[in-house]
Design an enzyme around this catalytic site. Structure first.
Site, PDB file in Angstrom:
ATOM      1  CE1 TYR A 177      14.434 -17.955  -0.777  1.00 34.33           C
ATOM      2  CE2 TYR A 177      14.769 -20.284  -1.181  1.00 34.33           C
ATOM      3  CZ  TYR A 177      15.278 -19.009  -1.047  1.00 34.33           C
ATOM      4  OH  TYR A 177      16.629 -18.795  -1.167  1.00 34.33           O
ATOM      5  CG  ASP A 186      24.267 -24.887  -2.691  1.00 40.50           C
ATOM      6  OD1 ASP A 186      24.087 -24.287  -1.615  1.00 40.50           O
ATOM      7  OD2 ASP A 186      25.065 -24.497  -3.562  1.00 40.50           O
ATOM      8  CD  GLU A 202      15.957 -17.876   2.256  1.00 47.25           C
ATOM      9  OE1 GLU A 202      15.088 -17.002   2.037  1.00 47.25           O
ATOM     10  OE2 GLU A 202      17.180 -17.629   2.210  1.00 47.25           O
ATOM     11  N   PRO A 237      25.468 -14.749  -8.126  1.00 45.96           N
ATOM     12  CG  PRO A 237      26.169 -16.481  -6.703  1.00 45.96           C
ATOM     13  CD  PRO A 237      26.543 -15.106  -7.179  1.00 45.96           C
ATOM     14  CD  GLU A 288      20.250 -14.266   3.831  1.00 50.30           C
ATOM     15  OE1 GLU A 288      20.240 -15.409   4.332  1.00 50.30           O
ATOM     16  OE2 GLU A 288      20.120 -14.063   2.605  1.00 50.30           O
ATOM     17  CG  HIS A 341      13.467 -12.520   0.449  1.00 50.25           C
ATOM     18  ND1 HIS A 341      12.495 -13.473   0.628  1.00 50.25           N
ATOM     19  CD2 HIS A 341      14.650 -13.158   0.675  1.00 50.25           C
ATOM     20  CE1 HIS A 341      13.047 -14.628   0.934  1.00 50.25           C
ATOM     21  NE2 HIS A 341      14.370 -14.469   0.969  1.00 50.25           N
ATOM     22  CD  GLU A 342      17.947 -11.129  -0.029  1.00 53.12           C
ATOM     23  OE1 GLU A 342      18.481 -11.639   0.971  1.00 53.12           O
ATOM     24  OE2 GLU A 342      17.485 -11.812  -0.953  1.00 53.12           O
ATOM     25  CG  HIS A 370      17.005 -13.213   4.999  1.00 48.36           C
ATOM     26  ND1 HIS A 370      16.784 -14.451   5.569  1.00 48.36           N
ATOM     27  CD2 HIS A 370      16.898 -13.402   3.652  1.00 48.36           C
ATOM     28  CE1 HIS A 370      16.562 -15.336   4.619  1.00 48.36           C
ATOM     29  NE2 HIS A 370      16.614 -14.741   3.447  1.00 48.36           N
TER      30      HIS A 370
END
Length: 650
Positions: free
Chosen positions: A422, A414, A355, A303, A308, A332-333, A336
């Site tokens: 972000y 969520d 984020e 999804p 990360e 990005h990951e 993290h």
């Protein structure tokens, strides 16, 4: 060939490298729980845990992946740190079937499973009776929210089933009974038994490189058991598992890629510079402290763009564009590994601490790898995404545009995972950088990660830290930065730094010219992905069909294999009610489950009256069985999905 693959897999799963041992020296003896957990702003309303009374410090899993029943079954043994006189510990669960709870000597302990809540699951309260170790025998529900069980037909190879977990934000409680709060960091270990022919990988260090035979498993059919360990305390949402027909290819001494065999070559080519990414990140903010950095390319139903998980980033195949144009997701990951995994938001109210920091760091990695021009394009696109996100959550006065959120217990965490965290977060840090200078800010951030390594953090804690170690009583600087306004007030402050790409004026001019004249010659052909996305996003949302047809004929947008370009095109084409876009949207939405693309596309279809709504409901009925619960949890509300009335299409 097989022997080479096996040797590479052993290398990937072997013990700590010398670099890892060095990194461990930096963080050894990190305290189990930081004092920040005792502050009011660290109270997690999305967990039943009472950490001041008793907390989990270590989780040991011994589970079997039962693909026939689609459940994880076995036991979890928890190490408990209890305050003097504490009589109980409260754990988080969701739809778990508890068989027994015992102490370390196997003696039964009284327990009670409380009333279930649709967001938080049910509290499991265990009477300790002096125990500092408890063992819970249980199994997950077939529809466990964190787990997606895929049929062979839903995988790339079409021969073997697949399982993966997605724990963020509070979903891991659906397969692990623990205190599922990001502030309650825990070490862990796991023994996972899977059917023959499958490989289990996890976000920890492998103790059995290729698994061990388990001849008695699955009623004597046999299986293999894989063992993993994470000896550094992590937030529980970072415990991750995937099981499937997986192969590994090394990309560097501490980096590599896992995927199904048929996608391995493409993945390895796309991420060929992974080792250089790690080196670039280390040059900015200090040693990588997790040993290996590998990437697992999951099936398309994953999804998120990426997750990360320490040592093993989970990534969507939609990032494989064939030209490395979308590898900022990997940057990005990887980032993290410092912001999020090393220093973690104590509650989901401060999701931006994960984020926002990571998005800023991602852009710095991209600049180091590909230069300022590429980084500026991506930062400029993020600025636009931030402005759009502000409107999506209700405008600049909306409290959901704050960095520090005030999520109440009746809101799923969520709900706070918007682009505000972000992009406003990254813009905030970029604004600080410009005010104090890059060198000074880099030195501060490196120290920040060291000071708070393996610890939870809150917005208040960050502000105390930056005032002590960067502002240092400079009132003029304090006034210029407006720290409290950025964190606690809605909207985007007027001192926000907007990085402008020098490549985009040409794209904006081209979009205007094409919109006015329809001249395809006005569109530059020598464009990179970010320029193409900018061009498409700048076009009017209602274009005549003949102009969209001209664009599609010239550039093949309807069948683009670049997910970002395809998405930008479809958002334009749907808003213009361009009929050929429906077939493209159908194919795209049935080919992947990445929420970033899926949710906006269904929103766009539903906004176009009967024309779009009929298509949305038809496509969703077909695509929904292949989506993870994270995606369906969002899109069900968008299309008005009713499981009972739609049973025929489910």
């Amino acid at each position: 060939m097989r022997s080479i693959v096996l040797l590479l897999a052993v290398a990937a799963l072997a013990g700590c490298t010398a670099a890892e041992n060095t990194a461990e020296k930096v963080a050894e003896d990190a305290p189990v729980v930081a004092n920040v957990l005792l502050t009011p702003d660290a109270r997690d309303v999305h967990s039943y845990a009472i950490p001041a009374e008793a907390r989990v410090t270590h989780v040991a899993l011994d589970l079997t992946a039962d693909f026939d029943r689609k459940v994880m079954r076995g036991a979890a043994e928890l190490d408990v740190q209890a305050a003097e006189g504490a009589e109980k510990i409260v754990l988080d669960t969701r739809d778990l079937k508890i068989a027994q709870v015992t102490n370390g000597e196997g003696q039964p302990l009284p327990y009670q499973l409380g009333k279930s809540d649709p967001i938080h699951g049910a509290p499991l309260t265990v009477q300790l009776n002096g125990a500092n170790k408890i063992r819970i025998a249980y199994e997950s529900a077939p529809g466990a929210a964190a787990l997606q069980w895929l049929e062979p037909s839903q995988t790339a190879g079409k021969k073997h089933p697949y399982l993966f977990s997605q724990g963020q934000a509070i979903l891991n409680r659906s397969w692990i009974p623990t205190q599922d709060s990001p502030g309650i960091r825990q070490t862990w270990e796991a023994r996972i038994t899977v059917p023959k022919g499958l490989t289990a990988v996890m976000s920890g260090e492998a103790q059995s490189a290729l698994g061990e035979d388990a001849p008695e498993a699955f009623g004597g059919k046999g299986g293999r058991t894989f063992t993993y360990e994470m000896n550094k305390p992590v937030a529980p949402y970072l415990i991750a598992l995937a099981v499937g027909d997986l192969r590994f290819q090394a990309l560097g001494p501490r980096t590599g890629v896992w995927s199904e065999p048929s996608t391995l070559e493409a993945a390895a080519t796309e991420f060929a510079e992974l080792e250089k990414f790690v080196e670039a990140a280390e040059a900015l903010y200090g040693p990588y402290r997790w040993g290996r950095y590998d990437v697992l390319v999951l099936p398309p139903s994953f999804p998120f763009g990426g997750m990360e998980n320490p040592r093993l980033t989970f990534a969507t195949p939609t990032v494989i564009a064939g030209d490395k144009s979308l590898v900022s997701l990997i940057a990005h990951e990887l980032a993290h590994s410092w912001s999020g995994n090393l220093v973690t938001n104590a509650t989901w109210n401060d999701f931006w601490l994960n984020e926002g920091f990571t998005s800023y760091f991602e852009n710095r990695i991209m600049e180091a790898m590909y230069g300022k021009r590429r980084a500026a394009m991506e930062a400029d696109l993020a600025w636009t995404a931030m402005q759009e996100a502000v409107e999506e959550v209700g405008g600049p006065a909306s409290p959901d545009t704050q960095l520090h959120l005030n999520l109440t217990a009746d809101r799923d965490p969520d709900a706070g995972m918007t682009q505000i965290a972000y992009d406003k977060g990254a813009t905030f840090l970029r604004t600080i950088e410009q005010a104090v200078g890059r060198n000074r800010f880099d030195a501060y951030l490196r120290g920040y990660f060291d000071r708070h390594a393996f610890q939870p953090q809150t917005s208040a804690g960050f502000l105390r830290d930056i005032r002590e170690h960067l502002i240092k009583g400079d009132q003029a600087l304090e006034q210029r930065l407006q720290l409290d306004r950025w964190v606690y007030q809605p909207g985007i402050p007027e001192n926000a730094v907007h990085v402008r790409s020098d490549a985009f004026p040409a794209m904006d001019k081209a979009a205007k010219a094409f919109a006015e004249t329809g001249d395809i010659g006005a569109v530059p052909t020598d464009r990179v992905t970010q320029e193409t996305v900018r061009f498409l996003n700048q076009l009017p949302r209602e274009l005549p069909a003949e102009r969209l047809a001209a664009l599609d004929e010239a550039f093949g947008f309807n069948k683009s294999g670049n997910s970002e370009v395809r998405f930008a095109w479809l958002m334009l084409a749907i808003s213009s009610r361009y009929p050929p876009a429906l077939e493209s949207a159908d194919a795209f939405l049935n080919s992947m489950g990445r929420r970033k693309f899926v949710a906006p596309l269904f929103e766009a279809l539903m906004a176009e009256g009967e024309w779009g709504q009929a298509a949305a409901k038809r496509i969703y009925a077909e695509a929904r069985p292949g989506y993870h619960s994270v995606t369906t949890g969002t899109v069900d509300g968008i299309v008005g999905w009713d499981a009972e009335s739609s049973a025929g299409g489910a």
